[in-house]
Motif scaffolding. Structure first.
Motif, short mmCIF file in Angstrom:
data_model
loop_
_atom_site.label_atom_id
_atom_site.label_comp_id
_atom_site.label_asym_id
_atom_site.label_seq_id
_atom_site.Cartn_x
_atom_site.Cartn_y
_atom_site.Cartn_z
N ARG A 43 0.82 -1.22 0.00
CA ARG A 43 0.00 0.00 0.00
C ARG A 43 0.85 1.27 0.00
N LEU A 44 2.04 1.19 0.59
CA LEU A 44 2.81 2.41 0.88
C LEU A 44 3.97 2.68 -0.08
N VAL A 45 4.49 1.63 -0.71
CA VAL A 45 5.68 1.85 -1.54
C VAL A 45 5.32 2.69 -2.77
N PRO A 46 6.28 3.45 -3.30
CA PRO A 46 6.02 4.20 -4.53
C PRO A 46 5.70 3.26 -5.69
N THR A 47 4.96 3.77 -6.66
CA THR A 47 4.54 2.94 -7.79
C THR A 47 5.73 2.39 -8.56
N ARG A 48 6.80 3.16 -8.61
CA ARG A 48 7.96 2.72 -9.38
C ARG A 48 8.61 1.47 -8.79
N LEU A 49 8.32 1.17 -7.53
CA LEU A 49 8.91 0.00 -6.89
C LEU A 49 8.04 -1.24 -7.05
N LEU A 50 6.84 -1.09 -7.55
CA LEU A 50 5.93 -2.23 -7.67
C LEU A 50 6.46 -3.29 -8.64
N ASP A 51 7.13 -2.85 -9.69
CA ASP A 51 7.69 -3.81 -10.65
C ASP A 51 8.70 -4.72 -9.95
N ARG A 52 9.53 -4.13 -9.09
CA ARG A 52 10.52 -4.93 -8.35
C ARG A 52 9.81 -5.88 -7.38
N LEU A 53 8.75 -5.41 -6.71
CA LEU A 53 8.04 -6.28 -5.78
C LEU A 53 7.40 -7.46 -6.50
N LYS B 286 -3.98 -9.12 -4.86
CA LYS B 286 -5.06 -8.17 -5.11
C LYS B 286 -4.62 -6.76 -4.70
N GLN B 287 -3.92 -6.66 -3.59
CA GLN B 287 -3.43 -5.35 -3.13
C GLN B 287 -2.45 -4.76 -4.13
N LEU B 288 -1.55 -5.58 -4.64
CA LEU B 288 -0.59 -5.10 -5.64
C LEU B 288 -1.31 -4.68 -6.92
N SER B 289 -2.29 -5.47 -7.33
CA SER B 289 -3.02 -5.16 -8.57
C SER B 289 -3.83 -3.89 -8.44
N SER B 290 -4.36 -3.62 -7.25
CA SER B 290 -5.18 -2.42 -7.06
C SER B 290 -4.37 -1.13 -7.18
N ARG B 291 -3.05 -1.24 -7.05
CA ARG B 291 -2.19 -0.05 -7.19
C ARG B 291 -1.88 0.29 -8.64
N LEU B 292 -2.25 -0.59 -9.56
CA LEU B 292 -1.84 -0.43 -10.96
C LEU B 292 -2.99 0.09 -11.81
N CYS B 293 -2.64 0.85 -12.83
CA CYS B 293 -3.61 1.37 -13.78
C CYS B 293 -3.76 0.38 -14.93
N ASN B 294 -5.00 0.17 -15.38
CA ASN B 294 -5.25 -0.82 -16.43
C ASN B 294 -4.46 -0.54 -17.69
N SER B 295 -4.42 0.72 -18.11
CA SER B 295 -3.78 1.04 -19.39
C SER B 295 -2.28 1.25 -19.28
N LEU B 296 -1.83 1.85 -18.19
CA LEU B 296 -0.40 2.17 -18.05
C LEU B 296 0.43 0.99 -17.56
#
Length: 423
Positions: A131-141, A240-250
């Motif tokens: 929930r807290l990490v920046p979006t740019r780190l989600l790919d690494r997670l 589900k938590q990780l997916s909710s942080r992502l935009c469908n198109s981007l």
């Protein structure tokens, strides 16, 4: 420690030591930090035994991990924020080790509850971090979880299978012991035995088997490996938590990787695969929704319609017969491109003889199988029907490969912008 107040330090006195070791990822490798933490937790063979000071528990580790993660996220240093992924990777490796040690033969069953506590701690912290990490780190997670979740699931199931094997072995011993007792107590001889005795013995055996089955079901529910148990619910909740942080198109590729990981972790017909991603809907094309054969228009191999031309049908044939811009530009003897699709004879997908009324019905009929996978294997003929329909679609995909529109300046622009694209 400045990251924990006096009350927290007094309550979880080992947490500051855990924070200090986790911060070591700045100067040490993840493997070295993991080794130090396992020694502190008493999971290392060479760890010294301290009688007067008990080892840190799961609550100490949770508070230490949370404090270290929050400290990294509050920093403006991007490299320091990236250490959150390293800390989660180290913690996951420790949890895997805890489960594997508990799965050894002869270990007390009480260790199962300890393992479940470590599991809950890890996924609770992981969801908070997601929930807290920046979006740019989600790919690494996501990249890390693609490996770690598979290992965690395997370790969890290894422990569960060991507990079930111990239950089955104990049940078998009880049955054998009961038979020995009956023999020792002097069963009546065959000539003294009545039919009522045989019936009573058979009934008792059936009731005993039913009790064992119920006890085994309770054990499976307790272990949390049922479809709605702790194992699968925590896995799907994190994804589900990780997916909710992502935009469908981007972030479409990253969302796709999460869905594929979910399908790898869960059974194909598990409802969480579709429902958790909100993809499963009752609104799908069914065969009764399709056009009838008399209303459908398909071009034959010579380019002529198989149905009487008139009105809309005549316009469709006239449009398909007229040369397109793509055909004009690619007017050579080589393979041409029509509407973005390559064809060896210069024709597009719409004029391919394989695209007939039968293919039309089988193509849209695939939606039912994809919506309800179990229907594809209900009967042997259904599986053959599904395979044949899918094979025809894949053959056309291979025959008409998508071209790179970026290298084709004459390609038409999209008629409407992406609905999910930001303004």
């Amino acid at each position: 420690m400045d990251r924990m107040d006096n009350y927290a330090t007094a309550l979880w006195k080992h947490a500051p030591s855990i924070v200090k070791l986790l911060e070591g990822v700045e100067s040490k490798s993840s493997e070295d930090v993991k080794t130090d933490l396992m020694a502190l937790l008493g999971l290392s063979i060479d760890a010294p035994v301290v009688v007067e000071d008990p080892r840190p528990g799961v609550e100490d580790f949770e508070q230490g991990l949370l404090s270290a993660i929050i400290a990294c996220l509050e920093s403006d240093d991007a490299s320091k924020i990236a250490r959150v992924a390293d800390m989660l990777r180290i913690t996951s490796s420790i949890v895997v080790e805890v489960f594997r040690r508990a799965a050894r033969p002869g270990v007390q069953t009480a260790e199962t509850e300890r393992c479940k506590s470590w599991w809950t701690m890890l996924f609770s912290v992981a969801e908070d971090a997601a929930r807290l990490v920046p979006t740019r780190l989600l790919d690494r997670l996501v990249q890390d979880w693609e490996e770690l979740l598979v290992n965690l699931r395997a370790a969890y199931l290894e422990l569960a299978m060991q507990r079930l094997a111990e239950f089955d072995a104990k049940a078998g011993e009880e049955v054998a012991e009961k038979k020995d007792d009956e023999t020792r107590d002097g069963k009546r001889s065959a000539d003294q035995k009545t039919g009522r005795d045989d019936q009573r013995s058979s009934k008792d055996g059936k009731e005993a088997r039913e009790r064992r089955v119920e006890e085994r079901k309770k054990l499976i529910a307790h272990l949390g490996i049922s479809p709605n148990g702790q194992l699968y619910l925590t896995l799907t909740s994190l994804l589900k938590q990780l997916s909710s942080r992502l935009c469908n198109s981007l972030h479409a590729p990253l969302r796709a990787r999460i869905v594929l990981l979910l399908e790898r972790l869960l059974a194909m017909d598990h409802k969480a695969i579709a429902n958790n991603q909100k993809f499963r809907s009752q609104d799908f094309v069914q065969l009764e929704d399709l056009d009838l054969a008399a209303d459908a228009v398909f071009l034959s191999q010579n380019g002529e319609s198989g149905a009487p031309a008139g009105g809309v049908e005549a316009e469709i044939q006239a449009e398909s017969a007229a040369p397109t811009v793509d055909e004009t530009v690619a007017g050579s003897g080589e393979a041409e491109v029509t509407n973005g699709h390559a064809s060896s004879n210069g024709r597009g997908l719409g004029s391919d003889p394989m695209v007939d009324f039968e293919f039309y019905r089988s193509f849209w009929g695939l939606q039912e199988f994809l919506q309800y996978p179990e229907r594809a294997i209900d009967k042997q003929e259904q599986w053959a029907k599904f395979r044949e329909a899918l094979r025809r679609v894949l053959d056309l995909f291979e025959k008409y490969q998508v071209q790179e529109t970026s290298n084709q300046p004459w390609s038409k622009a999209e008629p409407t912008p992406l609905r999910d694209a930001p303004p």
